[in-house]
Design an enzyme around this catalytic site. Structure first.
Site, short mmCIF file in Angstrom:
data_model
loop_
_atom_site.label_atom_id
_atom_site.label_comp_id
_atom_site.label_asym_id
_atom_site.label_seq_id
_atom_site.Cartn_x
_atom_site.Cartn_y
_atom_site.Cartn_z
CB SER A 1 -0.87 0.04 1.27
OG SER A 1 -1.76 -1.02 1.32
CG ASP B 1 2.49 -5.43 3.28
OD1 ASP B 1 1.80 -5.59 4.30
OD2 ASP B 1 2.61 -4.32 2.72
CG ASP C 1 4.52 -9.28 11.70
OD1 ASP C 1 5.17 -8.23 11.84
OD2 ASP C 1 3.61 -9.64 12.47
CE1 TYR D 1 4.93 6.79 11.49
CE2 TYR D 1 5.26 9.13 11.92
CZ TYR D 1 5.24 8.07 11.04
OH TYR D 1 5.56 8.26 9.71
CE LYS E 1 8.36 5.98 10.38
NZ LYS E 1 8.85 5.14 9.29
N1 LIG Z 1 2.02 8.96 4.61
C1 LIG Z 1 2.72 9.93 5.20
O1 LIG Z 1 2.29 11.07 5.32
C2 LIG Z 1 4.10 9.61 5.73
C3 LIG Z 1 4.87 10.68 6.23
C4 LIG Z 1 6.14 10.42 6.70
C5 LIG Z 1 6.63 9.14 6.69
N2 LIG Z 1 5.87 8.13 6.22
C6 LIG Z 1 6.45 6.79 6.25
O2 LIG Z 1 6.34 6.17 4.98
C7 LIG Z 1 6.19 4.77 5.14
C8 LIG Z 1 4.92 4.30 4.44
O3 LIG Z 1 3.83 5.05 4.94
P1 LIG Z 1 2.38 4.92 4.32
O4 LIG Z 1 1.65 6.14 4.70
O5 LIG Z 1 2.48 4.52 2.90
O6 LIG Z 1 1.83 3.69 5.18
P2 LIG Z 1 0.53 2.78 4.95
O7 LIG Z 1 -0.08 2.64 6.32
O8 LIG Z 1 -0.31 3.33 3.85
O9 LIG Z 1 1.15 1.40 4.48
C9 LIG Z 1 1.93 0.65 5.36
C10 LIG Z 1 2.21 -0.71 4.74
O10 LIG Z 1 2.95 -1.47 5.72
C11 LIG Z 1 2.35 -2.74 5.85
N3 LIG Z 1 2.61 -3.26 7.19
C12 LIG Z 1 2.03 -2.90 8.36
N4 LIG Z 1 2.51 -3.62 9.37
C13 LIG Z 1 3.43 -4.47 8.82
C14 LIG Z 1 4.28 -5.47 9.36
N5 LIG Z 1 4.26 -5.76 10.67
N6 LIG Z 1 5.12 -6.13 8.52
C15 LIG Z 1 5.13 -5.85 7.19
N7 LIG Z 1 4.34 -4.92 6.62
C16 LIG Z 1 3.50 -4.24 7.44
C17 LIG Z 1 0.87 -2.50 5.58
O11 LIG Z 1 0.19 -3.71 5.25
C18 LIG Z 1 0.94 -1.51 4.44
O12 LIG Z 1 1.09 -2.17 3.18
C19 LIG Z 1 6.16 4.52 6.65
O13 LIG Z 1 7.44 4.16 7.11
C20 LIG Z 1 5.74 5.86 7.20
O14 LIG Z 1 6.13 6.07 8.53
C21 LIG Z 1 4.62 8.32 5.74
#
Ligand SMILES: NC(=O)c1ccc[n+]([C@@H]2O[C@H](COP(=O)([O-])OP(=O)(O)OC[C@H]3O[C@@H](n4cnc5c(N)ncnc54)[C@H](O)[C@@H]3O)[C@@H](O)[C@H]2O)c1
Length: 260
Positions: free
Chosen positions: A15, A36, A65, A166, A170
């Site tokens: 995702s 994933d 996981d 969180y 990070k």
């Molecule tokens: N979206 C934002 O605004 C944002 C901002 C800063 C940083 N980030 C970072 O970017 C990265 C992706 O964020 P996102 O918003 O796309 O997240 P999301 O929640 O949309 O997707 C997370 C993905 O991780 C998978 N996942 C969850 N737990 C898991 C596990 N235990 N093992 C394996 N996979 C697992 C989920 O199934 C999913 O596919 C993250 O590290 C997040 O902290 C996102």
């Protein structure tokens, strides 16, 4: 084709940002393995690896996981079994919480750390162990045996409002990026991070609550919020040979959030 024939494992690639990175990397010629807990796309749509394979690209999925050490070890082993080596690990998976200090239970804290911080440690350990024993990829930089690209966050450097677990995880990822880069430079391991600002992935919940979207706009000088493709472009740079002599860096992709 900036990643032609490079083997890449992306955690959380089903995702959001991980999905965009997976699709971009495949289209740049990489063999992508998504690790994933699900193939379901949080924002909806066809599973990532199915989109890629329908385009004739090299992309597969495995169950991993990242909070489980055996899964982390198996993900690296399976990637190597499928493609012969591992050139790039993208640590992208994350758990969600969104609670301030007084509302976070010990179990919630532990889960966030297990996925967002310990998971990065375990995946990186398994990957680096394999990378240090392999030769540089054919046609690649002669002094680079492997690359780690961590997805951190601006919230590893400034407070993540009402999301203490969180932000703490990070901050650990930002630190771990530097530590791995320094300790394994001589072994030919490059380790960098991309720190996204507010990225609109298409999923619901807290991510699109008006108060957080408004807050993000108020913190972001650029007139729009980020897209997963914005992050994928920078991850591609750090995964590619264009990022030569760049290690221990945390590349902000935040529309200027941290400059403000
Ligand atoms: N979206 C934002 O605004 C944002 C901002 C800063 C940083 N980030 C970072 O970017 C990265 C992706 O964020 P996102 O918003 O796309 O997240 P999301 O929640 O949309 O997707 C997370 C993905 O991780 C998978 N996942 C969850 N737990 C898991 C596990 N235990 N093992 C394996 N996979 C697992 C989920 O199934 C999913 O596919 C993250 O590290 C997040 O902290 C996102």
């Amino acid at each position: 084709m900036r990643l032609k024939n490079r083997v890449v494992l992306i955690t959380g690639g089903a995702s959001g940002i991980g999905r965009a990175i997976a699709l971009r990397f495949c289209r740049e010629g990489a063999h992508v393995v998504i690790g994933d807990i699900t193939t379901e796309v949080l924002e909806g749509g066809t599973p990532t690896h199915e989109i890629a394979t329908a385009e004739g690209l090299s992309c597969s999925w495995l169950r991993c996981d990242v909070s489980d050490e055996a899964d982390c070890e198996a993900a690296i082993a399976q990637t190597i079994a499928r493609h012969g080596r591992i050139d790039v690990l993208v640590n992208n998976a994350v758990a969600r919480l969104g609670k301030p200090l007084l509302d976070v239970s010990r179990a919630e804290w532990d889960r966030m750390m297990a996925v967002g911080l310990t998971g990065v440690f375990m995946m990186t350990k398994a990957a680096v162990r394999a990378m240090v024993g392999q030769t540089p990829p054919e046609g690649g930089l002669p002094d680079v045996r492997g690359r780690i690209v961590n997805i951190s966050s601006q919230h590893g450097m400034v407070a993540s409002p009402e999301d203490i677990a969180y932000g703490t995880a990070k901050a650990g990822v930002v630190y771990m990026t530097r530590q791995v880069a320094v300790d394994y430079a001589k072994a030919g391991i490059v380790c960098n991070a991309v720190a996204p600002g507010k990225i609109m992935t298409g999923k619901g919940g807290r991510a699109i609550e008006p108060r957080w979207v408004d807050y993000s706009h108020s913190r972001t000088p650029w007139p729009r919020l980020g897209t997963p493709e914005d992050v994928a472009g920078s991850a591609l740079f750090l995964a590619s040979d264009d990022a030569a002599y760049v290690t221990g860096h945390n590349l902000l992709v935040d529309g200027g959030w941290m400059a403000f």
